[in-house]
Design a protein around this motif. Structure first.
Motif, PDB file in Angstrom:
ATOM      1  N   PHE B  67       0.872  -1.173   0.000  1.00 36.13           N
ATOM      2  CA  PHE B  67       0.000   0.000   0.000  1.00 36.13           C
ATOM      3  C   PHE B  67       0.900   1.212   0.000  1.00 36.13           C
ATOM      4  N   VAL B  68       0.949   1.927  -1.118  1.00 30.83           N
ATOM      5  CA  VAL B  68       1.818   3.099  -1.207  1.00 30.83           C
ATOM      6  C   VAL B  68       1.147   4.235  -0.452  1.00 30.83           C
ATOM      7  N   ARG B  69       1.779   4.691   0.583  1.00 32.75           N
ATOM      8  CA  ARG B  69       1.162   5.698   1.441  1.00 32.75           C
ATOM      9  C   ARG B  69       1.902   7.030   1.367  1.00 32.75           C
ATOM     10  N   SER B  70       1.168   8.063   1.739  1.00 36.68           N
ATOM     11  CA  SER B  70       1.800   9.365   1.949  1.00 36.68           C
ATOM     12  C   SER B  70       1.375   9.818   3.339  1.00 36.68           C
ATOM     13  N   ASP B  71       1.831  10.987   3.777  1.00 38.86           N
ATOM     14  CA  ASP B  71       1.471  11.446   5.116  1.00 38.86           C
ATOM     15  C   ASP B  71      -0.044  11.517   5.293  1.00 38.86           C
ATOM     16  N   GLY B  72      -0.502  11.150   6.442  1.00 39.47           N
ATOM     17  CA  GLY B  72      -1.922  11.257   6.726  1.00 39.47           C
ATOM     18  C   GLY B  72      -2.744  10.103   6.205  1.00 39.47           C
ATOM     19  N   ALA B  73      -2.081   9.063   5.705  1.00 37.81           N
ATOM     20  CA  ALA B  73      -2.820   7.956   5.096  1.00 37.81           C
ATOM     21  C   ALA B  73      -3.077   6.817   6.070  1.00 37.81           C
ATOM     22  N   VAL B  90       1.356  -4.387   3.430  1.00 39.99           N
ATOM     23  CA  VAL B  90       2.657  -3.817   3.796  1.00 39.99           C
ATOM     24  C   VAL B  90       2.708  -2.367   3.319  1.00 39.99           C
ATOM     25  N   PRO B  91       2.758  -1.417   4.261  1.00 40.91           N
ATOM     26  CA  PRO B  91       2.840  -0.015   3.834  1.00 40.91           C
ATOM     27  C   PRO B  91       4.196   0.278   3.206  1.00 40.91           C
ATOM     28  N   ILE B  92       4.185   0.950   2.072  1.00 42.81           N
ATOM     29  CA  ILE B  92       5.436   1.460   1.492  1.00 42.81           C
ATOM     30  C   ILE B  92       5.436   2.953   1.780  1.00 42.81           C
ATOM     31  N   TRP B  93       6.391   3.370   2.594  1.00 38.81           N
ATOM     32  CA  TRP B  93       6.339   4.716   3.134  1.00 38.81           C
ATOM     33  C   TRP B  93       6.654   5.761   2.076  1.00 38.81           C
ATOM     34  N   GLN B  94       6.395   7.015   2.428  1.00 38.64           N
ATOM     35  CA  GLN B  94       6.572   8.105   1.479  1.00 38.64           C
ATOM     36  C   GLN B  94       8.015   8.146   0.972  1.00 38.64           C
ATOM     37  N   GLU B 107       7.983  -5.703  -5.907  1.00 40.29           N
ATOM     38  CA  GLU B 107       8.550  -6.954  -6.447  1.00 40.29           C
ATOM     39  C   GLU B 107       9.721  -7.407  -5.598  1.00 40.29           C
ATOM     40  N   LYS B 108      10.549  -6.425  -5.176  1.00 34.41           N
ATOM     41  CA  LYS B 108      11.719  -6.768  -4.379  1.00 34.41           C
ATOM     42  C   LYS B 108      11.317  -7.366  -3.029  1.00 34.41           C
ATOM     43  N   MET B 109      10.216  -6.885  -2.482  1.00 29.36           N
ATOM     44  CA  MET B 109       9.769  -7.357  -1.172  1.00 29.36           C
ATOM     45  C   MET B 109       8.959  -8.653  -1.255  1.00 29.36           C
ATOM     46  N   GLY B 110       8.771  -9.166  -2.435  1.00 28.52           N
ATOM     47  CA  GLY B 110       8.030 -10.414  -2.563  1.00 28.52           C
ATOM     48  C   GLY B 110       6.540 -10.247  -2.446  1.00 28.52           C
ATOM     49  N   LEU B 111       6.033  -9.079  -2.795  1.00 25.75           N
ATOM     50  CA  LEU B 111       4.600  -8.836  -2.700  1.00 25.75           C
ATOM     51  C   LEU B 111       3.919  -9.209  -4.025  1.00 25.75           C
ATOM     52  N   ASP B 112       2.631  -9.490  -3.959  1.00 27.44           N
ATOM     53  CA  ASP B 112       1.957  -9.865  -5.201  1.00 27.44           C
ATOM     54  C   ASP B 112       0.820  -8.906  -5.564  1.00 27.44           C
ATOM     55  N   GLY B 113       0.741  -7.774  -4.904  1.00 27.71           N
ATOM     56  CA  GLY B 113      -0.269  -6.791  -5.264  1.00 27.71           C
ATOM     57  C   GLY B 113       0.122  -5.421  -4.771  1.00 27.71           C
ATOM     58  N   LEU B 114      -0.458  -4.392  -5.368  1.00 18.99           N
ATOM     59  CA  LEU B 114      -0.119  -3.030  -4.969  1.00 18.99           C
ATOM     60  C   LEU B 114      -1.346  -2.137  -5.103  1.00 18.99           C
ATOM     61  N   ILE B 115      -1.536  -1.269  -4.107  1.00 26.63           N
ATOM     62  CA  ILE B 115      -2.619  -0.288  -4.154  1.00 26.63           C
ATOM     63  C   ILE B 115      -2.001   1.083  -3.920  1.00 26.63           C
ATOM     64  N   ARG B 116      -2.391   2.046  -4.701  1.00 21.83           N
ATOM     65  CA  ARG B 116      -1.924   3.415  -4.482  1.00 21.83           C
ATOM     66  C   ARG B 116      -2.996   4.386  -4.949  1.00 21.83           C
ATOM     67  N   PRO B 119      -2.194   9.671  -9.506  1.00 24.37           N
ATOM     68  CA  PRO B 119      -2.123  11.110  -9.776  1.00 24.37           C
ATOM     69  C   PRO B 119      -3.402  11.652 -10.414  1.00 24.37           C
ATOM     70  N   ASN B 120      -4.217  10.760 -10.990  1.00 25.69           N
ATOM     71  CA  ASN B 120      -5.463  11.235 -11.592  1.00 25.69           C
ATOM     72  C   ASN B 120      -6.603  11.313 -10.573  1.00 25.69           C
ATOM     73  N   GLY B 121      -6.267  11.157  -9.298  1.00 25.32           N
ATOM     74  CA  GLY B 121      -7.281  11.298  -8.258  1.00 25.32           C
ATOM     75  C   GLY B 121      -8.157  10.086  -8.081  1.00 25.32           C
ATOM     76  N   ALA B 122      -7.671   8.919  -8.464  1.00 25.44           N
ATOM     77  CA  ALA B 122      -8.456   7.699  -8.261  1.00 25.44           C
ATOM     78  C   ALA B 122      -7.543   6.599  -7.743  1.00 25.44           C
ATOM     79  N   TRP B 123      -8.140   5.638  -7.066  1.00 30.67           N
ATOM     80  CA  TRP B 123      -7.355   4.514  -6.570  1.00 30.67           C
ATOM     81  C   TRP B 123      -6.905   3.635  -7.722  1.00 30.67           C
ATOM     82  N   GLN B 124      -5.665   3.179  -7.645  1.00 25.37           N
ATOM     83  CA  GLN B 124      -5.147   2.261  -8.657  1.00 25.37           C
ATOM     84  C   GLN B 124      -4.693   0.991  -7.963  1.00 25.37           C
ATOM     85  N   LYS B 125      -4.969  -0.111  -8.599  1.00 20.20           N
ATOM     86  CA  LYS B 125      -4.495  -1.374  -8.047  1.00 20.20           C
ATOM     87  C   LYS B 125      -3.787  -2.124  -9.160  1.00 20.20           C
ATOM     88  N   ALA B 126      -2.833  -2.927  -8.798  1.00 19.25           N
ATOM     89  CA  ALA B 126      -2.087  -3.683  -9.793  1.00 19.25           C
ATOM     90  C   ALA B 126      -1.650  -5.012  -9.193  1.00 19.25           C
TER      91      ALA B 126
END
Lengths: 460, 130
Positions: B67-73, B90-94, B107-116, B119-126
């Motif tokens: 989960f790609v996070r920024s401050d306040g998330a 697993v939070p990926i910090w700012q 990929e390096k951390m052995g994860l199989d999904g990502l949410i962030r 920039p277009n103001g919508a949630w993205q998952k991969a």
């Protein structure tokens, strides 16, 4: 009806706790009897979760069978013997009812909104979810160090209560918060019983309602405060208060308060939060030393026995959870703690400043800390004459000292202790706020039961 | 005894005032969903949208999700942790704000999904293949 599994969970705790307390020989009526039974039942549930986590048997049928077994055996023993039977219906429920309304309000809050607090979702409820999923509180699936920030090594009581409710069909979003106001009920019931014995039911109702109205304890809807939050802080306040009440009762009348019942509550303190572990160990050892100096050998011996129980409970959980990762900078119990403490004095001015600002937050605490100050003035004016009456204040000062020490040593997020204080200080102070009620109760004379030893030891 | 009564009386009167002041600000019983609990607004809107995304991710059956996070998330990470279980979040910090870096890290951390939050103001998952 999302709260039915939560009520079922507490029903099992009530039965098991009531049975256990009968076996232990503790007979208390009315609200106090119910409150103590709920707490003892939760401590028993934590014991079963701890033991059954080793083979991976933490399932609803196994837990329910164990709880029902203890409850049935204890009830059978209670109604077989020649002693007076306990009555959970007596004991001045009418005088307690205003405080009960505050609990009802907290329950309405809990049932009106899903779990949403940060720590609840990443810690207490999450741990309950994996305990229910993997049928153990310590699954190999969370041994990876990356799970460390979710604190898998934290003790098992709240986890156990949450997991049992999930096993009984509670919804993970909306079915778990209704569990938590019951801890507020237990806290208030225990204080009410203590106050009733010394000051009578009407004054007890007054003191209990005043405690119930402390917003941080019952009503504040922020940062995991209030009785509706899915957090462990009100629960720990309830266990610590019950420990204090039963300990003070035993000092005054050992016949009325058997040690085994206090052992169960002590174990509950240790297995609710890490802060409970640390506080119970330090509180009981310090109290033992104080009583020894006051030549109250029996009290000192009891205190050492309870310290030993707390130590055993701590070690048992440490062994069971030995493979659970601890987040970097958040190991508060290792041997390096004294070195960290010695290096943390430069933080002290900031910590004390933040603490002072917290204590005067009127809409969070009401006058509770002011009352502690006024109590000291009253005590200094000669209103408090025995060591036993001073003990609640000693415990409060000790609690504050441990809180300050924790912020001096924390390595949380590279030592950002002020940020940590913003999100946790109020919850840590909450653990010790009910001691103000006990301090006020101690201003009333103890009422000896016929043939009891009240007063003989209290003058220590 | 009189000192005890005086303190108890003071406590009740001042306690009623304190809880009354708080109730005026907070409301007597605050209901609503997760986004309302966080006072609505922009954060509440993001949380509501995240709930939909989390349901979709949950159906993918992933095991470890970054989960790609920024401050306040924090509320968002917590909601994701709560809802995606038994998947690990697993939070990926700012500092890793763009998707390419996030994917590489995942990929390096052995994860199989990502949410962030894109920039277009919508949630993205991969989905990520380690």
């Amino acid at each position: 009806m999302q709260f039915i599994p939560a009520l079922g969970t507490w029903g099992l705790c009530l039965l098991a706790g009531f049975g256990f307390l009968q076996l232990a020989g503790l007979r208390r009526n009315g609200p106090e009897g119910v409150g103590l039974a709920l707490l003892a039942g939760a401590a028993l549930l934590a014991l079963f979760v701890t033991l059954f986590s080793i083979p991976g048997w933490v399932t609803a049928p196994v837990l329910a069978a164990a709880m029902l077994g203890v409850g049935a055996f204890g009830v059978f023993e209670a109604f077989r013997g020649p002693e007076a039977r306990p009555s959970l219906c007596g004991g001045s429920w009418l005088a307690f009812s205003p405080a009960l309304l505050v609990v009802a309000l907290a329950f309405a809050q809990a049932a009106s909104r899903p779990v949403y607090n940060v720590d609840a979702q990443r810690r207490w409820v999450l741990h309950g979810q994996w305990t229910a999923e993997y049928e153990t509180a310590t699954p190999p699936a969370v041994e990876d160090a990356t799970w460390g920030t979710n604190h898998p090594s934290y003790p098992p009581l709240i986890t156990g209560v949450t997991a049992l409710a999930l096993e009984l069909g509670a919804d993970r979003d909306t079915g778990l918060r209704p569990l938590f106001p019951v801890f507020l009920f237990a806290l208030l019931a225990v204080v009410f019983g203590f106050a009733r014995r010394r000051a009578g039911p009407r004054v007890a109702g007054l003191i209990t309602l005043s405690l119930a109205l402390v917003p941080a304890l019952s009503f504040a809807d922020e940062l995991g405060l209030g009785a509706a939050a899915a957090h462990a802080d009100v629960a720990l306040a309830a266990f610590l208060t019950a420990l204090g009440v039963l300990f003070l009762d035993r000092l005054e009348d050992p016949d009325r308060t058997p040690l085994l019942a206090i052992v169960a509550i002590t174990v509950g303190c240790v297995w609710t939060k890490n802060e409970g572990m640390a506080f119970a160990l330090v509180m009981l050892s310090l109290t033992a030393v104080l009583l020894l100096f006051a030549r109250n050998r029996r009290g000192a011996r009891d205190s050492f026995t309870l310290f030993a129980a707390a130590l055993v409970a701590t070690l048992v959980w440490k062994v069971v959870a030995r493979n659970m990762p601890v987040a970097e900078g958040e190991d508060y119990v290792s041997g390096g703690i004294l070195a960290l403490l010695a290096g943390g004095f430069e933080r002290l001015p900031d910590i004390l400043g933040r603490l002072g600002a917290e204590l005067v937050d009127f809409t969070l605490w009401g006058p509770v800390w002011l009352l502690a100050g006024l109590w000291v003035l009253a005590a200094a004016a000669g209103k408090v004459r025995t060591l036993v009456s001073w003990l609640p204040l000693v415990w409060m000062v000790l609690g504050f000292s441990l809180v300050i020490a924790a912020y001096m040593v924390t390595g949380w997020k590279d030592g950002r202790f002020i940020v940590l204080m913003d999100v946790s200080l109020a919850r840590l102070l909450l653990h010790h706020a009910p001691l103000v009620a006990l301090m006020i109760v101690m201003l009333f004379p103890s009422q000896p039961a016929p043939g009891s030893q009240i007063g003989k030891e209290a003058s220590a | 005894m009189s000192a005890g009564l005086a303190l108890a009386g003071l406590w009740l009167v001042a306690g009623v005032v304190a809880i009354g002041k708080r109730a005026l600000n907070q409301g007597l019983v605050a209901g609503g969903d997760v986004s309302e609990a966080w006072r609505g607004g922009e954060l509440g809107r993001r949380l509501s949208e995240l709930e939909v995304t989390l349901d979709e991710v949950h159906e993918l059956g992933l095991k470890r999700v970054a989960f790609v996070r920024s401050d306040g998330a924090n509320p968002m990470i917590s909601l994701a942790t709560h809802r995606l279980f038994p998947a690990q979040v697993v939070p990926i910090w700012q500092g890793q704000k763009d998707l390419v870096k996030g994917l590489a890290s995942a990929e390096k951390m052995g994860l199989d999904g990502l949410i962030r939050f894109g920039p277009n103001g919508a949630w993205q998952k991969a989905a990520v293949k380690p």
